[in-house]
Design an enzyme around this catalytic site. Structure first.
Site, PDB file in Angstrom:
ATOM      1  N   GLY A 270      53.873  -8.491 -54.136  1.00  0.00           N
ATOM      2  CA  GLY A 270      54.175  -9.520 -53.150  1.00  0.00           C
ATOM      3  C   GLY A 270      53.072 -10.526 -52.956  1.00  0.00           C
ATOM      4  O   GLY A 270      52.983 -11.172 -51.914  1.00  0.00           O
ATOM      5  N   GLY A 271      52.208 -10.662 -53.963  1.00  0.00           N
ATOM      6  CA  GLY A 271      51.131 -11.647 -53.868  1.00  0.00           C
ATOM      7  C   GLY A 271      49.877 -11.152 -53.175  1.00  0.00           C
ATOM      8  O   GLY A 271      48.858 -11.850 -53.142  1.00  0.00           O
TER       9      GLY A 271
ATOM     10  N   TYR B 163      43.696 -16.120 -66.584  1.00  0.00           N
ATOM     11  CA  TYR B 163      44.596 -16.921 -65.761  1.00  0.00           C
ATOM     12  C   TYR B 163      45.161 -18.040 -66.625  1.00  0.00           C
ATOM     13  O   TYR B 163      44.420 -18.843 -67.197  1.00  0.00           O
ATOM     14  CB  TYR B 163      43.837 -17.508 -64.569  1.00  0.00           C
ATOM     15  CG  TYR B 163      44.696 -18.356 -63.657  1.00  0.00           C
ATOM     16  CD1 TYR B 163      45.584 -17.773 -62.778  1.00  0.00           C
ATOM     17  CD2 TYR B 163      44.593 -19.747 -63.683  1.00  0.00           C
ATOM     18  CE1 TYR B 163      46.363 -18.546 -61.936  1.00  0.00           C
ATOM     19  CE2 TYR B 163      45.371 -20.524 -62.842  1.00  0.00           C
ATOM     20  CZ  TYR B 163      46.261 -19.922 -61.969  1.00  0.00           C
ATOM     21  OH  TYR B 163      47.036 -20.685 -61.141  1.00  0.00           O
TER      22      TYR B 163
ATOM     23  N   HIS C  50      53.889 -16.466 -54.407  1.00  0.00           N
ATOM     24  CA  HIS C  50      54.314 -15.406 -55.326  1.00  0.00           C
ATOM     25  C   HIS C  50      55.682 -14.823 -54.970  1.00  0.00           C
ATOM     26  O   HIS C  50      56.070 -13.786 -55.513  1.00  0.00           O
ATOM     27  CB  HIS C  50      53.265 -14.279 -55.388  1.00  0.00           C
ATOM     28  CG  HIS C  50      51.894 -14.763 -55.765  1.00  0.00           C
ATOM     29  ND1 HIS C  50      51.563 -15.149 -57.047  1.00  0.00           N
ATOM     30  CD2 HIS C  50      50.769 -14.945 -55.016  1.00  0.00           C
ATOM     31  CE1 HIS C  50      50.301 -15.533 -57.074  1.00  0.00           C
ATOM     32  NE2 HIS C  50      49.794 -15.435 -55.850  1.00  0.00           N
TER      33      HIS C  50
ATOM     34  N   LYS D  35      59.735 -15.444 -55.070  1.00  0.00           N
ATOM     35  CA  LYS D  35      60.700 -16.267 -55.790  1.00  0.00           C
ATOM     36  C   LYS D  35      61.620 -17.004 -54.817  1.00  0.00           C
ATOM     37  O   LYS D  35      62.014 -16.466 -53.779  1.00  0.00           O
ATOM     38  CB  LYS D  35      61.528 -15.387 -56.733  1.00  0.00           C
ATOM     39  CG  LYS D  35      60.679 -14.688 -57.789  1.00  0.00           C
ATOM     40  CD  LYS D  35      61.445 -13.560 -58.463  1.00  0.00           C
ATOM     41  CE  LYS D  35      60.541 -12.780 -59.399  1.00  0.00           C
ATOM     42  NZ  LYS D  35      61.208 -11.576 -59.939  1.00  0.00           N
TER      43      LYS D  35
ATOM     44  N   ARG E 101      63.912  -1.114 -60.952  1.00  0.00           N
ATOM     45  CA  ARG E 101      65.003  -1.175 -59.977  1.00  0.00           C
ATOM     46  C   ARG E 101      65.876  -2.381 -60.280  1.00  0.00           C
ATOM     47  O   ARG E 101      65.596  -3.161 -61.178  1.00  0.00           O
ATOM     48  CB  ARG E 101      64.436  -1.311 -58.561  1.00  0.00           C
ATOM     49  CG  ARG E 101      63.503  -2.511 -58.428  1.00  0.00           C
ATOM     50  CD  ARG E 101      63.100  -2.798 -57.000  1.00  0.00           C
ATOM     51  NE  ARG E 101      62.014  -3.746 -56.896  1.00  0.00           N
ATOM     52  CZ  ARG E 101      62.128  -5.061 -56.997  1.00  0.00           C
ATOM     53  NH1 ARG E 101      63.314  -5.609 -57.241  1.00  0.00           N
ATOM     54  NH2 ARG E 101      61.075  -5.851 -56.877  1.00  0.00           N
TER      55      ARG E 101
ATOM     56  N   VAL F 124      66.591  -8.679 -56.948  1.00  0.00           N
ATOM     57  CA  VAL F 124      67.326  -9.551 -56.033  1.00  0.00           C
ATOM     58  C   VAL F 124      68.194 -10.526 -56.816  1.00  0.00           C
ATOM     59  O   VAL F 124      69.346 -10.809 -56.468  1.00  0.00           O
ATOM     60  CB  VAL F 124      66.343 -10.334 -55.126  1.00  0.00           C
ATOM     61  CG1 VAL F 124      67.092 -11.342 -54.249  1.00  0.00           C
ATOM     62  CG2 VAL F 124      65.526  -9.392 -54.270  1.00  0.00           C
TER      63      VAL F 124
ATOM     64  N   ARG G 157      67.683 -18.444 -52.934  1.00  0.00           N
ATOM     65  CA  ARG G 157      67.530 -17.465 -51.860  1.00  0.00           C
ATOM     66  C   ARG G 157      67.481 -18.189 -50.517  1.00  0.00           C
ATOM     67  O   ARG G 157      66.607 -19.036 -50.296  1.00  0.00           O
ATOM     68  CB  ARG G 157      66.247 -16.654 -52.049  1.00  0.00           C
ATOM     69  CG  ARG G 157      66.179 -15.911 -53.369  1.00  0.00           C
ATOM     70  CD  ARG G 157      65.003 -14.955 -53.363  1.00  0.00           C
ATOM     71  NE  ARG G 157      64.814 -14.324 -54.652  1.00  0.00           N
ATOM     72  CZ  ARG G 157      64.035 -13.263 -54.857  1.00  0.00           C
ATOM     73  NH1 ARG G 157      63.363 -12.735 -53.841  1.00  0.00           N
ATOM     74  NH2 ARG G 157      63.899 -12.749 -56.059  1.00  0.00           N
TER      75      ARG G 157
END
Length: 448
Positions: free
Chosen positions: A164-165, A202, A235, A237, A291, A294, A337
């Site tokens: 999650g960043g 990076y 981070h 989406k 998994r 989303v 989203r």
């Protein structure tokens, strides 16, 4: 065969699983906190059980509460959805210890892929390309200096157990390395109880490309193309599409084959997503999500398959209902989203829904648990809906998305819907010319 499945989740993903169960003739059990007593997934399931107070820790993340609900209702299996306990190896083990089936990968696969260093080493050994970086964890700042000099600046320091960043810090030069290193370690410790970090090169203008894989647990696996998830904020989406605008058929087949062969070799079972950074025609593995994602509906849109149904099938020991040659890309699909957040700062906006109207028509799908009069609780993720469109090509999908956005009515709260109207006016979005840094730069320029 499963007679009854308990869904250990809430919101639109719980509804998604309930619908798949209904079509397969399987009874469904919804679990809910006291804050979700009036939620749509509770209304549509065949049975429901209250498992605790609003706090996720005491309800949706509670092993005893969920196992007890499964035993009380006589469920055969548990579907975790995404988030919450979907990638918790300890939970999977407990589910199996209680004689229940977990609809997802094995505890061992979740453990291996949940640790980013182990996942990277595993994928590298399986022939999956990885980002240049440290061999395992970086124990101290002195080692960090050596690694960064070897791979070259800029570098990114990542918490091994991050997500999650959180626990990710950029160092563009040697002067920035020490602060980035120590901050990433501190965030990893604070958020995940693990201060270990690793270092990677990076990349300047990469796209975020993820490959959907599916295994039967018996050494057979397929890939279902890729999704481009490069439009991100912090981070997270925001918009996903498939197929990726920057990926041609030959490249798709090449990376897909590599990923399918990798998961087949480890006897992976169920849905999984192998995520990459993609730059200058090269893929670099970053992580695997064990998994359902989303954004799985865009894959369903272009291949015409039901991934949740397939999860349930293979969990019962059945073979995949399709082979690789059956999976041909059909058209283009895009998902946005929709969050209960107030722009421009994306602050949470829970509240009671007034009028709600979902868009419709050819090629339009709205996955949401909203209804008029529903009170969005302030305790959980702000995602309240996903608008998915499908067209014969990308231009038609974009046009359909614009039309569908004009039909949605969500009154009573603030949402992120205006963001997508603005994005569809941008030439870079219309042409697919964006990378993982594009949205952050755009937001900074427009919200000054």
């Amino acid at each position: 065969m499963f007679q009854k499945i308990l869904i250990a989740n809430r919101g639109e993903i719980a509804l998604r699983v309930i619908r798949a169960c209904a079509e397969m003739g399987i009874k469904s059990v919804a679990v809910h906190s006291t804050a979700d007593a009036d939620a749509m997934h509770v209304r549509l399931a065949d049975e429901s059980v209250c498992i605790g107070p609003p706090s996720s820790t005491l309800s949706y993340l509670s092993f005893p509460a969920i196992i007890s609900a499964a035993e009380i209702t006589g469920a055969d299996a548990i579907h975790p959805g995404y988030g919450f306990l979907s990638e918790n190896a300890a939970f999977v083990q407990i589910v199996e210890d209680h004689g229940l089936s977990f609809i997802g990968p094995t505890a061992e696969h979740i453990r291996v892929m949940g640790d980013k260093i182990t996942a990277k080493e595993t994928m590298k050994a399986l022939g999956v390309p990885v980002v240049p970086g440290s061999d395992g964890g970086v124990p101290d700042y002195e080692t960090a200096v050596t690694v960064a000099e070897e791979i070259g600046y800029p570098v990114i320091i990542k918490a091994t157990a991050g997500g999650g960043g959180k626990g990710m810090k950029l160092a563009k030069s040697p002067a920035e390395l020490e602060t980035a290193f120590r901050t990433a370690r501190a965030e990893g410790k604070a958020n995940f109880g693990n201060a270990e970090v690793y270092i990677e090169k990076y990349l300047g203008k990469p796209r975020h490309i993820e490959v959907q894989v599916f295994g039967d647990g018996k050494g057979h696996a397929v890939h279902l193309g890729e999704r481009d998830c490069s439009l991100q904020r912090r981070h997270q989406k925001v918009l996903e599409e498939a197929p990726g605008p920057a990926i041609d058929a030959e490249t798709r087949a090449r990376i897909g084959k590599t990923c399918a062969e990798a998961v087949a070799r480890i006897n992976y079972i169920g849905a999984g997503t192998i995520e990459f950074l993609f730059e200058d025609g090269e893929f670099y593995f970053i992580e695997m999500n064990t998994r359902l994602q989303v954004e799985h509906p865009v894959t369903e849109g272009i291949f015409g398959v039901d991934l949740v149904r397939e999860q349930i099938r293979v969990a019962q020991g059945l073979p995949l209902s399709f082979e690789q040659d059956d999976l041909q890309v059909n058209g283009h699909s895009i998902e946005v989203r929709i969050n209960a957040e107030k722009l421009p700062n994306f602050t949470p906006s829970p509240g009671t829904i007034g009028m709600y109207h979902a868009p419709g028509g050819l090629g339009v799908r709205m996955d949401s648990a909203l209804y008029g009069g529903y009170s969005i609780p302030p305790y959980y993720d702000s995602l309240i809906g996903k608008l998915i469109v499908h067209g014969r090509d990308r231009d038609e999908a974009l046009s359909r998305l614009s039309r569908a956005l004009g039909e949605i009515v969500i009154e009573g709260i603030d949402t992120t819907l205006p963001l997508f109207d603005a994005l569809l006016a941008e030439e870079d979005i219309l042409t697919g010319n964006y990378d993982i840094h594009w949205l952050e730069k755009w937001l900074a320029a427009h919200n000054g």
